[in-house]
Design an enzyme around this catalytic site. Structure first.
Site, PDB file in Angstrom:
ATOM      1  N   LYS A 109       0.876  -1.183  -0.621  1.00  0.00           N
ATOM      2  CA  LYS A 109      -0.042   0.217   0.099  1.00  0.00           C
ATOM      3  C   LYS A 109       0.909   1.828  -0.386  1.00  0.00           C
ATOM      4  O   LYS A 109       1.158   1.990   1.385  1.00  0.00           O
ATOM      5  CB  LYS A 109      -0.607   0.540   1.394  1.00  0.00           C
ATOM      6  CG  LYS A 109      -1.802  -1.152   1.050  1.00  0.00           C
ATOM      7  CD  LYS A 109      -2.590  -1.344   2.647  1.00  0.00           C
ATOM      8  CE  LYS A 109      -3.728  -2.881   2.601  1.00  0.00           C
ATOM      9  NZ  LYS A 109      -4.456  -2.644   3.901  1.00  0.00           N
ATOM     10  N   LYS A 192      -4.912   6.038   2.418  1.00  0.00           N
ATOM     11  CA  LYS A 192      -5.820   5.741   3.962  1.00  0.00           C
ATOM     12  C   LYS A 192      -4.220   5.554   4.764  1.00  0.00           C
ATOM     13  O   LYS A 192      -4.835   6.163   6.075  1.00  0.00           O
ATOM     14  CB  LYS A 192      -6.486   4.088   4.217  1.00  0.00           C
ATOM     15  CG  LYS A 192      -5.823   3.010   3.827  1.00  0.00           C
ATOM     16  CD  LYS A 192      -5.596   2.365   4.877  1.00  0.00           C
ATOM     17  CE  LYS A 192      -4.436   1.143   4.923  1.00  0.00           C
ATOM     18  NZ  LYS A 192      -3.992   1.041   5.693  1.00  0.00           N
ATOM     19  N   GLU A 278       3.511   2.512   6.548  1.00  0.00           N
ATOM     20  CA  GLU A 278       3.574   2.837   5.410  1.00  0.00           C
ATOM     21  C   GLU A 278       3.414   4.833   4.820  1.00  0.00           C
ATOM     22  O   GLU A 278       4.366   5.158   3.574  1.00  0.00           O
ATOM     23  CB  GLU A 278       3.303   2.164   4.121  1.00  0.00           C
ATOM     24  CG  GLU A 278       3.461   0.855   3.767  1.00  0.00           C
ATOM     25  CD  GLU A 278       4.874   0.764   3.010  1.00  0.00           C
ATOM     26  OE1 GLU A 278       5.585   2.015   2.778  1.00  0.00           O
ATOM     27  OE2 GLU A 278       4.701  -0.454   2.310  1.00  0.00           O
TER      28      GLU A 278
END
Ligand SMILES: NC(=O)C1=CN([C@@H]2O[C@H](COP(=O)(O)OP(=O)(O)OC[C@H]3O[C@@H](n4cnc5c(N)ncnc54)[C@H](OP(=O)(O)O)[C@@H]3O)[C@@H](O)[C@H]2O)C=CC1
Ligand SMILES: O=C(CO)COP(=O)(O)O
EC number: 1.1.1.94
Length: 329
Positions: A109, A192, A278
């Site tokens: 991600k 997100k 991340e």
């Protein structure tokens, strides 16, 4: 009926790779779990547990840990489960070992720094003879590894590929929805994580449940604006890999991104050492891409400014609350 994807390779033996290996084994597949660290793999073979990354969770029967990349040659599909910024190097290293046309599913991600490329674009450059796909959605490794009910999205542009992969990996506890909106799925997962850092800051500063809900709703408005500008479909952005994962990651310190925000929000807080977050690596490239497209992302930009040391947390919160009144879009 096409032949089933029976032998699954999982490349990357961290928390998520190990969890996905267990999920694939539970779905009845033979699973090769490749990791780059010989000694860690030897320990995993001996103990049937990935102690550094998923302590206390047994490897499912049918998962074969290996440090030999050649073992991936016989796999019908390979999941690439390394951090976003390591995905190009890992795909390029493993590519010569894969049979031509092997489906290669990124499970990372993020957005690549330096190139501003999404994860399947990175795969296409690093391993052009593979068939790219992406798996993403609200799913903590510890939940999936333990067999708790989870639902994610698997997307591929090639007709039929996402369905075949979802059929190979799905079980009564791991439900995969298929999609051809690759861009929508990769944007949800990347954005997100940045927004979850903001949610953690709200928690760390004890700003209250109302502020936490406002952050998720306004964060989703940013994620959706960015997604629309880059060609994602609205229903994907509002689905598991977008809104679903945003809600999960913005709700609990189980998330490493939220935990980073929590620590930043607490007085004198520092980044929890050694944990992958991340969002901290994607924030700058996400904000730069948004600015280049004229997409407003004030929450993501505030996170970026805090991470870069341009603002302290109070300046970031103050700047968001001082924005001019506007229509809710
Ligand atoms: N953990 C989770 O709950 C979830 C994670 N994800 C995503 O999955 C991705 C991976 O996360 P996660 O597994 O949690 O991370 P971890 O930090 O738990 O593990 C990362 C793994 O990648 C390996 N790795 C790093 N660089 C390379 C490389 N160049 N070549 C080969 N292997 C490499 C590491 O090896 P080594 O140990 O040798 O350093 C380690 O085994 C992230 O993008 C994350 O957002 C998605 C959903 C859920
Ligand atoms: O992506 C995840 C859950 O869907 C895991 O979140 P963190 O990387 O923040 O731990």
């Amino acid at each position: 009926m096409p032949p089933p994807l029976q032998r699954i390779g999982v490349a990357g033996a961290g928390a998520w790779g190990t969890a996905l290996a267990n999920a694939a084994a539970r779905a009845g597949r033979e699973v090769v779990l490749w990791g780059r660290d010989d000694r860690a793999i030897a320990a995993m073979r001996a103990t049937r547990e990935n102690r550094p990354y998923l302590p206390g969770v047994a490897l499912a029967d049918g998962v074969e840990p290996t440090a030999d990349a050649e073992a991936l040659a016989a796999c019908d599909a390979v999941l690439l489960v390394v951090p976003a910024q390591a995905s190009r190097a890992a795909a390029a290293e493993l590519c010569p070992h894969l049979a031509p046309g092997t489906p290669l599913v990124t499970c990372a991600k993020g957005i690549e720094r330096g190139t501003s490329l999404f994860m399947t674009q990175v795969l296409a450059e690093a391993c052009p003879q593979a068939r790219p796909a992406i798996l993403s959605g609200p799913s903590f490794a510890v939940d999936v590894a333990a067999g708790l009910p989870t639902a994610v999205t698997l997307a591929a542009r090639e007709p039929g590929l996402a369905e075949a992969l979802a059929a190979a990996l799905g079980s009564s506890s791991f439900r995969l929805y298929h999609s051809d909106d690759v861009r929508g799925v990769e944007i949800g997962g990347a954005a997100k994580n940045v927004l979850a850092i903001a949610a953690g800051i709200v928690g760390g500063r004890a700003l209250g449940a109302s502020a936490a809900a406002a952050l998720i709703a306004r964060g989703f408005a940013e994620l959706a604006r960015f997604g629309r500008a880059f060609g994602a479909r609205p229903e994907t952005l509002a689905g598991l890999s977008g809104l679903g994962d945003l809600i999960l990651t913005c709700s609990t310190a189980q998330s490493r991104n939220y935990a980073l925000g929590l620590s930043l929000g607490r007085e004198g807080g520092l980044h929890p050492a050694g944990k992958l977050a991340e969002g901290a690596l994607t924030a700058r490239v996400l904000v730069a891409m948004a600015q280049a497209q004229g997409v407003e992302m004030p929450i993501a930009a505030a996170v970026e400014a805090v991470l870069a040391g341009h603002w302290n947390v109070d300046q970031a919160i103050g700047s968001l609350l001082a924005r001019p009144q506007k229509a809710e879009l």
